[in-house]
Design an enzyme around this catalytic site. Structure first.
Site, PDB file in Angstrom:
ATOM      1  N   GLY A  50       0.833  -1.196   0.000  1.00 19.82           N
ATOM      2  CA  GLY A  50       0.000   0.000   0.000  1.00 19.82           C
ATOM      3  C   GLY A  50       0.869   1.248   0.000  1.00 19.82           C
ATOM      4  N   GLY A  51       0.284   2.383  -0.344  1.00 19.34           N
ATOM      5  CA  GLY A  51       1.021   3.632  -0.392  1.00 19.34           C
ATOM      6  C   GLY A  51       1.383   4.117   1.010  1.00 19.34           C
ATOM      7  N   SER A  52       2.237   5.112   1.059  1.00 19.03           N
ATOM      8  CA  SER A  52       2.620   5.746   2.312  1.00 19.03           C
ATOM      9  C   SER A  52       1.378   6.294   3.019  1.00 19.03           C
ATOM     10  CB  SER A  52       3.599   6.885   2.002  1.00 19.03           C
ATOM     11  OG  SER A  52       4.111   7.441   3.174  1.00 19.03           O
ATOM     12  N   SER A  53       1.308   6.132   4.325  1.00 14.57           N
ATOM     13  CA  SER A  53       0.186   6.602   5.143  1.00 14.57           C
ATOM     14  C   SER A  53      -1.145   5.934   4.812  1.00 14.57           C
ATOM     15  CB  SER A  53       0.032   8.136   5.064  1.00 14.57           C
ATOM     16  OG  SER A  53       1.127   8.757   5.706  1.00 14.57           O
ATOM     17  N   GLY A  81      -1.899   3.179   6.184  1.00 16.83           N
ATOM     18  CA  GLY A  81      -2.242   2.487   7.422  1.00 16.83           C
ATOM     19  C   GLY A  81      -1.632   1.097   7.573  1.00 16.83           C
ATOM     20  N   LYS A  82      -0.665   0.754   6.735  1.00 21.94           N
ATOM     21  CA  LYS A  82      -0.080  -0.590   6.779  1.00 21.94           C
ATOM     22  C   LYS A  82       0.501  -0.948   8.160  1.00 21.94           C
ATOM     23  CE  LYS A  82       2.908   0.179   3.587  1.00 21.94           C
ATOM     24  NZ  LYS A  82       2.559   1.605   3.359  1.00 21.94           N
ATOM     25  N   SER A  83       1.323  -0.057   8.714  1.00 23.80           N
ATOM     26  CA  SER A  83       2.001  -0.379   9.981  1.00 23.80           C
ATOM     27  C   SER A  83       1.004  -0.657  11.101  1.00 23.80           C
ATOM     28  CB  SER A  83       2.909   0.770  10.416  1.00 23.80           C
ATOM     29  OG  SER A  83       3.789   1.102   9.382  1.00 23.80           O
ATOM     30  N   ASP A 116      10.509  -0.537   5.421  1.00 21.97           N
ATOM     31  CA  ASP A 116      11.103   0.439   6.343  1.00 21.97           C
ATOM     32  C   ASP A 116      12.302  -0.159   7.072  1.00 21.97           C
ATOM     33  OD1 ASP A 116       9.212   2.273   5.612  1.00 21.97           O
ATOM     34  OD2 ASP A 116       8.136   2.272   7.499  1.00 21.97           O
TER      35      ASP A 116
END
Lengths: 173, 173, 173, 173
Positions: free
Chosen positions: A6-9, A11-13, A33
């Site tokens: 998924g793209g940055s921000s 919500g993956k983390s 990361d």
């Protein structure tokens, strides 16, 4: 293995941490990361390595790609040695990025998950986080999914991380 | 590969970052901290995982050991795939901990480095860092070196991280 | 109050944490880093706010100075209300920066401490930390002390943070 | 001044960063987290200071209250000296906590904002963040609002941080 893209921000983390909490077995979280942080500081701002432009664009170079190939081999070896690994990725190259993983993971059982989030909402969350270059969220929102095939897609635009994690966990056996 | 072993607050992380800066090729830093952070939060305070007692003692359990074995296999696979990896470790089991790595690294060229620091000095630095359980530095200062064999030992008690890194780099070809 | 002034990577933060540990009363740590982090992200990279150049130079603008004046008033008010405050500062303007504090602290008992560290050693520690723009340590090592008057100076070049803290604590009553 | 009050993981920090981005003037963010971090490490786990129980309960002691009173005086002094300050707070004592601020802020223009979030949703976000003691979000969700009076309330349960920030910004002149 579970691979979230998924793209940055998007919500993956947060989804990964919830997944680790709701899955009964111990799953390790190792994403792009972790890889980027393992690189020498100089490579994190060089054309051979990875560059984060002020407008949110991200460029990766030849040396980055070489090291990434070895990283992917290593993660695959961990999985073959019995580790349960959740990888969270940002496929800047779309289908081509997925190919790099597919080749290395031959024979392993992988759940492919797409994490969608509307660009405008992701951009707002990027602002709220305050630790990312503003612009990445919007730039990557659609880009990273181009041509990528998933077993499951979750949309964090209006769904909480924990709900997304539960949808994914239901597909893990 | 370069494997650094030393107690908590002996200065390993600083030496690793300096090594990455002074070595001409790109070396990745992947240590036991990266491994521990990849674990589910629940495993970071359980008897099956890893426990940090208020007095600075650290206990690891059976599940931790299993996942660690797969982690070591993976790091070895990265090195075999061409990555240059610096591992910073805390051998709580001394020679026994080193054995776990030796078995997995068969055939790879490894520089073994011991990072020494007097317990009292390491304890002072632990206080200065402010982000570690006070007591670990003193407890681990001697313990982690028991029976471990090195190609090179550096002492950070009175030597700066950059000097230690230069001594190590001189042994890398 | 205790005010520590020193260049980037001269070891101020470590000394402050050790001071908090060795002093019997509860002392709060509030330095220029706390102030900078309180600013809007946009001000942390603007000519009106504060700019960190890639070569390690730091420029501050007019709006930064205005907000800093109010910050200093506030810290002085905390001290007058009974708080024991340790401020760690980087006097980019030397004596002129000290003046700004002297005016606001009229009537308060202040211990002025200079934290010295040789530029080359501070630069090595900057590299070892890995989270600061390389170049700041060397640029600021002498600059920040120009014309500043101290009650006490400590040199972290060859002295541990805890030793420096003990020297300072011995002057606090 | 703008004072936001809400339970742990109710989204205050994200709203504050968005507020800083959308408000035309430079507003500083100084909340209870900044205060707690300024305390000596020993006070962050003592009955005289502040204690975070494993179940998410938070207890504060007499020394904490004394230092907090001086902190509040200092923030008020910054505002009187011209600073625009956004304070994000967790009123564990409800109306009583608000009283402590009201007394110190006499004569200052303050916008009081309640940040609501359903306990279950906040608990999920707490899990997703992974850096907070699990349990605080649920425990504090209702508790912190008891008897507190607001000029405006925003609900982050189903509203993004940026939207909440815009609602608040519309009330600032």
């Amino acid at each position: 293995m579970i691979i979230l893209n998924g793209g940055s921000s998007s919500g993956k983390s947060g989804i990964v941490r919830c997944l680790q909490a709701v899955l009964p077995d111990p799953w390790q979280a190792l994403g792009v990361d972790t890889f980027v942080e393992s690189l020498p500081a100089a490579m994190r701002s060089s054309s051979a390595g990875i560059e984060f432009a002020p407008d949110g664009e991200v460029q990766v170079g030849a040396v980055f790609r070489e090291l990434e190939a070895a990283w992917i081999e290593g993660i695959a070896a961990m999985a073959r040695a019995g580790a349960r690994v959740i990888v969270d990725e940002v496929f800047l190259g779309g289908a081509q990025s997925q190919q790099r993983w597919l080749r290395a993971l031959a024979g392993l059982e992988v759940l492919w998950v797409g994490v969608r989030c509307q660009g405008a909402v992701a951009a707002g969350r990027e602002l709220a986080r305050g630790d990312r270059t503003v612009g990445m969220a919007q730039t990557q929102a659609e880009l990273v999914h181009r041509g990528v095939r998933y077993d499951l897609e979750v949309d964090s635009t209006r769904r909480e991380s924990l709900e997304c994690a539960r949808l994914i966990a239901a597909r893990v056996h």
